[in-house]
Motif scaffolding. Structure first.
Motif, PDB file in Angstrom:
ATOM      1  N   ALA A   5       0.836  -1.198   0.000  1.00  0.00           N
ATOM      2  CA  ALA A   5       0.000   0.000   0.000  1.00  0.00           C
ATOM      3  C   ALA A   5       0.869   1.246   0.000  1.00  0.00           C
ATOM      4  CB  ALA A   5      -0.942  -0.014   1.200  1.00  0.00           C
ATOM      5  N   HIS A   6       2.053   1.146   0.639  1.00  0.00           N
ATOM      6  CA  HIS A   6       2.958   2.290   0.673  1.00  0.00           C
ATOM      7  C   HIS A   6       3.346   2.698  -0.750  1.00  0.00           C
ATOM      8  CE1 HIS A   6       6.057   5.017   2.051  1.00  0.00           C
ATOM      9  NE2 HIS A   6       6.938   4.360   1.314  1.00  0.00           N
TER      10      HIS A   6
ATOM     11  N   TRP B 201       1.560   2.308  -3.444  1.00  0.00           N
ATOM     12  CA  TRP B 201       0.415   2.963  -4.078  1.00  0.00           C
ATOM     13  C   TRP B 201       0.143   4.327  -3.476  1.00  0.00           C
ATOM     14  CZ3 TRP B 201      -0.526   1.606  -8.695  1.00  0.00           C
ATOM     15  CH2 TRP B 201      -0.202   0.320  -9.104  1.00  0.00           C
ATOM     16  N   ASP B 202       0.460   4.525  -2.203  1.00  0.00           N
ATOM     17  CA  ASP B 202       0.372   5.872  -1.621  1.00  0.00           C
ATOM     18  C   ASP B 202       1.335   6.805  -2.339  1.00  0.00           C
ATOM     19  OD1 ASP B 202      -1.518   5.011   0.220  1.00  0.00           O
ATOM     20  OD2 ASP B 202      -0.064   4.800   1.872  1.00  0.00           O
ATOM     21  N   SER B 203       2.547   6.320  -2.616  1.00  0.00           N
ATOM     22  CA  SER B 203       3.532   7.129  -3.336  1.00  0.00           C
ATOM     23  C   SER B 203       3.072   7.408  -4.761  1.00  0.00           C
ATOM     24  CB  SER B 203       4.887   6.415  -3.357  1.00  0.00           C
ATOM     25  OG  SER B 203       5.395   6.277  -2.057  1.00  0.00           O
TER      26      SER B 203
ATOM     27  N   ASP C 229      -0.016   7.529  -5.827  1.00  0.00           N
ATOM     28  CA  ASP C 229      -1.108   8.520  -5.721  1.00  0.00           C
ATOM     29  C   ASP C 229      -0.558   9.924  -5.491  1.00  0.00           C
ATOM     30  OD1 ASP C 229      -3.140   6.666  -6.134  1.00  0.00           O
ATOM     31  OD2 ASP C 229      -3.525   6.380  -3.994  1.00  0.00           O
ATOM     32  N   ALA C 230       0.453  10.042  -4.630  1.00  0.00           N
ATOM     33  CA  ALA C 230       1.039  11.355  -4.344  1.00  0.00           C
ATOM     34  C   ALA C 230       1.726  11.929  -5.581  1.00  0.00           C
ATOM     35  CB  ALA C 230       2.027  11.248  -3.187  1.00  0.00           C
TER      36      ALA C 230
ATOM     37  N   ARG D 295      -2.177   4.996 -12.984  1.00  0.00           N
ATOM     38  CA  ARG D 295      -2.997   5.748 -12.024  1.00  0.00           C
ATOM     39  C   ARG D 295      -3.706   6.909 -12.716  1.00  0.00           C
ATOM     40  NH1 ARG D 295      -5.963   8.440 -10.142  1.00  0.00           N
ATOM     41  NH2 ARG D 295      -6.258   9.187  -8.006  1.00  0.00           N
TER      42      ARG D 295
END
Length: 133
Positions: free
Chosen positions: A15-16, A18-20, A22-23, A93
């Motif tokens: 998930a980390h 995908w957080d990156s 997304d950011a 994304r």
């Protein structure tokens, strides 16, 4: 490098990651000079640029340009490959907010097809794996 597939229970990217992604996607959206379809097309072109940087690093790592000599290391090649992968994930994304799920489904499908090909190819001669570093 091994020619064996990871176990069927291999984890998908965290998930980390995908957080990156997304950011980075949000940052690009906030700083795009253009928007809409044109922005998406330019992000796809960015992927081609990154692939070109991998080629440049491979040529530099192997000293294939006699005028320049050895200009890169294999670590540079690895870093450029990471840039390709990350750029591809950011473009994905840009296509869908569900990029993580889309990617996980795709990885599962490719893995299943590959395992099926391995089962069908049992007993057949395999091509020699490329040498590892």
């Amino acid at each position: 490098m091994s020619d064996h597939l990871p176990p069927a229970t291999a984890p998908v990217p965290s998930a980390h990651l995908w957080d990156s992604v997304d950011a980075l996607h949000a940052w690009l959206d906030a700083h795009d000079a253009v928007g809409g379809r044109e922005a998406l097309l330019l992000r796809v072109l960015k992927l081609s640029e990154e692939v070109g940087e991998v080629a440049q690093a491979v040529l530099g790592a192997t000293g294939q340009n006699p005028r320049k000599g050895t200009t890169h290391s294999w670590d540079d090649v690895g870093a450029e490959l990471c840039d390709v992968a990350l750029t591809a994930l950011v473009v994905l994304r840009s296509l869908t907010p569900d990029a993580g799920e889309v990617f996980a489904r795709h990885v599962a499908g490719v893995t299943a097809r590959s395992r099926g090909a391995d089962a069908r190819g049992a007993g057949q001669e395999r091509r020699e794996a490329p040498p590892s570093r």
